[in-house]
Motif scaffolding. Structure first.
Motif, PDB file in Angstrom:
ATOM      1  N   TYR A   8       0.875  -1.171   0.000  1.00 48.30           N
ATOM      2  CA  TYR A   8       0.000   0.000   0.000  1.00 48.30           C
ATOM      3  C   TYR A   8       0.909   1.217   0.000  1.00 48.30           C
ATOM      4  CZ  TYR A   8      -3.749  -3.185   1.320  1.00 48.30           C
ATOM      5  OH  TYR A   8      -4.666  -4.202   1.345  1.00 48.30           O
ATOM      6  N   SER A   9       0.797   2.043  -1.033  1.00 51.60           N
ATOM      7  CA  SER A   9       1.711   3.175  -1.162  1.00 51.60           C
ATOM      8  C   SER A   9       0.968   4.423  -1.609  1.00 51.60           C
ATOM      9  CB  SER A   9       2.823   2.840  -2.154  1.00 51.60           C
ATOM     10  OG  SER A   9       2.295   2.618  -3.437  1.00 51.60           O
ATOM     11  N   LYS A  10       1.706   5.530  -1.623  1.00 49.26           N
ATOM     12  CA  LYS A  10       1.136   6.785  -2.101  1.00 49.26           C
ATOM     13  C   LYS A  10       2.122   7.449  -3.051  1.00 49.26           C
ATOM     14  CE  LYS A  10       2.646   9.316   1.981  1.00 49.26           C
ATOM     15  NZ  LYS A  10       2.228  10.162   3.076  1.00 49.26           N
ATOM     16  N   PRO A  11       1.637   8.326  -3.908  1.00 48.22           N
ATOM     17  CA  PRO A  11       2.511   8.986  -4.879  1.00 48.22           C
ATOM     18  C   PRO A  11       3.557   9.876  -4.199  1.00 48.22           C
ATOM     19  CG  PRO A  11       0.176   9.382  -5.382  1.00 48.22           C
ATOM     20  CD  PRO A  11       0.246   8.731  -4.042  1.00 48.22           C
ATOM     21  N   HIS A  12       4.688  10.006  -4.847  1.00 46.56           N
ATOM     22  CA  HIS A  12       5.753  10.913  -4.405  1.00 46.56           C
ATOM     23  C   HIS A  12       6.280  10.551  -3.016  1.00 46.56           C
ATOM     24  CE1 HIS A  12       4.412  13.122  -7.869  1.00 46.56           C
ATOM     25  NE2 HIS A  12       3.226  13.287  -7.326  1.00 46.56           N
ATOM     26  N   CYS A  13       6.258   9.281  -2.684  1.00 46.77           N
ATOM     27  CA  CYS A  13       6.718   8.795  -1.377  1.00 46.77           C
ATOM     28  C   CYS A  13       8.048   8.069  -1.584  1.00 46.77           C
ATOM     29  CB  CYS A  13       5.656   7.862  -0.801  1.00 46.77           C
ATOM     30  SG  CYS A  13       6.195   6.866   0.599  1.00 46.77           S
ATOM     31  N   GLN A  14       9.121   8.638  -1.042  1.00 44.11           N
ATOM     32  CA  GLN A  14      10.447   8.050  -1.243  1.00 44.11           C
ATOM     33  C   GLN A  14      10.565   6.661  -0.630  1.00 44.11           C
ATOM     34  OE1 GLN A  14      13.275  10.931   0.158  1.00 44.11           O
ATOM     35  NE2 GLN A  14      13.101  12.169  -1.685  1.00 44.11           N
ATOM     36  N   VAL A  31       1.595  -6.913  -5.347  1.00 45.08           N
ATOM     37  CA  VAL A  31       0.453  -6.160  -5.842  1.00 45.08           C
ATOM     38  C   VAL A  31       0.530  -4.783  -5.204  1.00 45.08           C
ATOM     39  CG1 VAL A  31      -2.060  -6.011  -5.862  1.00 45.08           C
ATOM     40  CG2 VAL A  31      -0.941  -8.243  -6.046  1.00 45.08           C
ATOM     41  N   GLN A  32       0.383  -3.760  -6.008  1.00 46.99           N
ATOM     42  CA  GLN A  32       0.442  -2.386  -5.506  1.00 46.99           C
ATOM     43  C   GLN A  32      -0.966  -1.832  -5.346  1.00 46.99           C
ATOM     44  OE1 GLN A  32       3.206   0.193  -7.520  1.00 46.99           O
ATOM     45  NE2 GLN A  32       1.963   1.964  -7.104  1.00 46.99           N
ATOM     46  N   GLU A  33      -1.245  -1.266  -4.184  1.00 42.98           N
ATOM     47  CA  GLU A  33      -2.529  -0.636  -3.897  1.00 42.98           C
ATOM     48  C   GLU A  33      -2.268   0.795  -3.428  1.00 42.98           C
ATOM     49  OE1 GLU A  33      -5.408  -1.913  -4.498  1.00 42.98           O
ATOM     50  OE2 GLU A  33      -4.978  -4.040  -4.702  1.00 42.98           O
ATOM     51  N   SER A  34      -3.184   1.688  -3.736  1.00 48.00           N
ATOM     52  CA  SER A  34      -3.009   3.099  -3.398  1.00 48.00           C
ATOM     53  C   SER A  34      -3.597   3.431  -2.030  1.00 48.00           C
ATOM     54  CB  SER A  34      -3.681   3.970  -4.450  1.00 48.00           C
ATOM     55  OG  SER A  34      -3.635   5.331  -4.060  1.00 48.00           O
ATOM     56  N   LEU A  35      -2.832   4.162  -1.237  1.00 49.74           N
ATOM     57  CA  LEU A  35      -3.340   4.655   0.040  1.00 49.74           C
ATOM     58  C   LEU A  35      -4.238   5.872  -0.146  1.00 49.74           C
ATOM     59  CD1 LEU A  35      -0.225   4.235   2.334  1.00 49.74           C
ATOM     60  CD2 LEU A  35      -2.398   3.016   2.503  1.00 49.74           C
ATOM     61  N   LEU A  36      -4.377   6.362  -1.380  1.00 52.93           N
ATOM     62  CA  LEU A  36      -5.316   7.445  -1.653  1.00 52.93           C
ATOM     63  C   LEU A  36      -6.756   6.927  -1.686  1.00 52.93           C
ATOM     64  CD1 LEU A  36      -3.402   9.452  -4.398  1.00 52.93           C
ATOM     65  CD2 LEU A  36      -3.432   9.813  -1.920  1.00 52.93           C
ATOM     66  N   ALA A  42      -8.055   2.783   5.201  1.00 57.37           N
ATOM     67  CA  ALA A  42      -8.695   2.234   6.398  1.00 57.37           C
ATOM     68  C   ALA A  42      -8.116   0.870   6.754  1.00 57.37           C
ATOM     69  CB  ALA A  42     -10.201   2.129   6.180  1.00 57.37           C
ATOM     70  N   ALA A  43      -7.832   0.044   5.743  1.00 53.56           N
ATOM     71  CA  ALA A  43      -7.253  -1.276   5.985  1.00 53.56           C
ATOM     72  C   ALA A  43      -5.860  -1.156   6.612  1.00 53.56           C
ATOM     73  CB  ALA A  43      -7.181  -2.068   4.684  1.00 53.56           C
ATOM     74  N   ALA A  44      -5.056  -0.227   6.104  1.00 49.20           N
ATOM     75  CA  ALA A  44      -3.709  -0.014   6.640  1.00 49.20           C
ATOM     76  C   ALA A  44      -3.779   0.483   8.086  1.00 49.20           C
ATOM     77  CB  ALA A  44      -2.930   0.955   5.770  1.00 49.20           C
ATOM     78  N   LYS A  45      -4.677   1.408   8.341  1.00 50.97           N
ATOM     79  CA  LYS A  45      -4.832   1.937   9.697  1.00 50.97           C
ATOM     80  C   LYS A  45      -5.344   0.872  10.650  1.00 50.97           C
ATOM     81  CE  LYS A  45      -5.419   6.847   8.757  1.00 50.97           C
ATOM     82  NZ  LYS A  45      -6.327   8.001   8.874  1.00 50.97           N
ATOM     83  N   ALA A  46      -6.208  -0.017  10.158  1.00 52.41           N
ATOM     84  CA  ALA A  46      -6.741  -1.096  10.996  1.00 52.41           C
ATOM     85  C   ALA A  46      -5.634  -2.052  11.448  1.00 52.41           C
ATOM     86  CB  ALA A  46      -7.819  -1.863  10.243  1.00 52.41           C
ATOM     87  N   ALA A  52       3.686   5.286   5.495  1.00 52.14           N
ATOM     88  CA  ALA A  52       3.722   4.607   4.196  1.00 52.14           C
ATOM     89  C   ALA A  52       5.150   4.207   3.868  1.00 52.14           C
ATOM     90  CB  ALA A  52       3.169   5.529   3.115  1.00 52.14           C
ATOM     91  N   PRO A  53       5.312   3.131   3.115  1.00 50.07           N
ATOM     92  CA  PRO A  53       4.296   2.220   2.646  1.00 50.07           C
ATOM     93  C   PRO A  53       3.908   1.221   3.737  1.00 50.07           C
ATOM     94  CG  PRO A  53       6.428   1.405   1.964  1.00 50.07           C
ATOM     95  CD  PRO A  53       6.661   2.725   2.675  1.00 50.07           C
ATOM     96  N   VAL A  54       2.824   0.520   3.496  1.00 48.99           N
ATOM     97  CA  VAL A  54       2.440  -0.597   4.355  1.00 48.99           C
ATOM     98  C   VAL A  54       2.555  -1.853   3.499  1.00 48.99           C
ATOM     99  CG1 VAL A  54       0.585  -1.679   5.669  1.00 48.99           C
ATOM    100  CG2 VAL A  54       0.899   0.800   5.765  1.00 48.99           C
ATOM    101  N   VAL A  55       3.339  -2.809   3.984  1.00 49.66           N
ATOM    102  CA  VAL A  55       3.542  -4.067   3.272  1.00 49.66           C
ATOM    103  C   VAL A  55       2.820  -5.151   4.062  1.00 49.66           C
ATOM    104  CG1 VAL A  55       5.241  -5.724   2.421  1.00 49.66           C
ATOM    105  CG2 VAL A  55       5.790  -3.273   2.433  1.00 49.66           C
ATOM    106  N   VAL A  56       1.990  -5.911   3.362  1.00 51.91           N
ATOM    107  CA  VAL A  56       1.221  -6.978   4.000  1.00 51.91           C
ATOM    108  C   VAL A  56       1.559  -8.297   3.308  1.00 51.91           C
ATOM    109  CG1 VAL A  56      -1.075  -7.841   4.569  1.00 51.91           C
ATOM    110  CG2 VAL A  56      -0.640  -5.374   4.537  1.00 51.91           C
ATOM    111  N   VAL A  57       1.934  -9.285   4.136  1.00 53.16           N
ATOM    112  CA  VAL A  57       2.234 -10.628   3.649  1.00 53.16           C
ATOM    113  C   VAL A  57       1.516 -11.593   4.574  1.00 53.16           C
ATOM    114  CG1 VAL A  57       4.029 -12.290   3.043  1.00 53.16           C
ATOM    115  CG2 VAL A  57       4.530  -9.838   2.937  1.00 53.16           C
ATOM    116  N   GLY A  58       0.408 -12.122   4.114  1.00 53.52           N
ATOM    117  CA  GLY A  58      -0.369 -13.026   4.959  1.00 53.52           C
ATOM    118  C   GLY A  58      -0.831 -12.313   6.218  1.00 53.52           C
ATOM    119  N   GLU A  59      -0.477 -12.871   7.367  1.00 47.34           N
ATOM    120  CA  GLU A  59      -0.886 -12.316   8.654  1.00 47.34           C
ATOM    121  C   GLU A  59       0.063 -11.243   9.173  1.00 47.34           C
ATOM    122  OE1 GLU A  59      -3.737 -13.087  10.404  1.00 47.34           O
ATOM    123  OE2 GLU A  59      -4.276 -14.120   8.548  1.00 47.34           O
ATOM    124  N   ARG A  60       1.197 -11.059   8.519  1.00 48.93           N
ATOM    125  CA  ARG A  60       2.154 -10.077   9.041  1.00 48.93           C
ATOM    126  C   ARG A  60       2.208  -8.848   8.157  1.00 48.93           C
ATOM    127  NH1 ARG A  60       8.145 -12.648   7.924  1.00 48.93           N
ATOM    128  NH2 ARG A  60       7.737 -12.531   5.733  1.00 48.93           N
TER     129      ARG A  60
END
Length: 80
Positions: A8-14, A31-36, A42-46, A52-60
């Motif tokens: 989960y990423s956002k534009p212009h984020c180093q 798979v890339q998903e937008s935090l916009l 909401a999923a990242a905050k949960a 940013a970024p938030v990397v999700v692999v299974g349960e971690r």
């Protein structure tokens, strides 16, 4: 079967760019998903992440540019 890697990423984020670049260089498909998108944000905050970024692999998951965790993931998936 391996869990998908979702970034989960956002534009212009180093840190986002660095994370995706390192995953690609190590041969990890993701798979890339937008935090916009409100649902993705909401999923990242949960998961308890506020950076940013938030990397999700299974349960971690983790946030920020974490080359140590990317390298750990590579060892698990690709054997080094």
């Amino acid at each position: 079967m391996l869990s998908p890697v979702v970034v989960y990423s956002k534009p212009h984020c180093q840190q986002c760019t660095a994370t995706k670049r390192r995953l690609r260089s190590k041969g990890v498909e993701f798979v890339q998903e937008s935090l916009l998108d409100e649902g993705n944000l909401a999923a990242a905050k949960a998961l308890g992440h506020k950076e940013a970024p938030v990397v999700v692999v299974g349960e971690r998951s983790w946030s920020g540019f974490r080359p140590d965790l990317i390298d750990e993931l590579v060892k698990e998936r690709l054997g080094g």
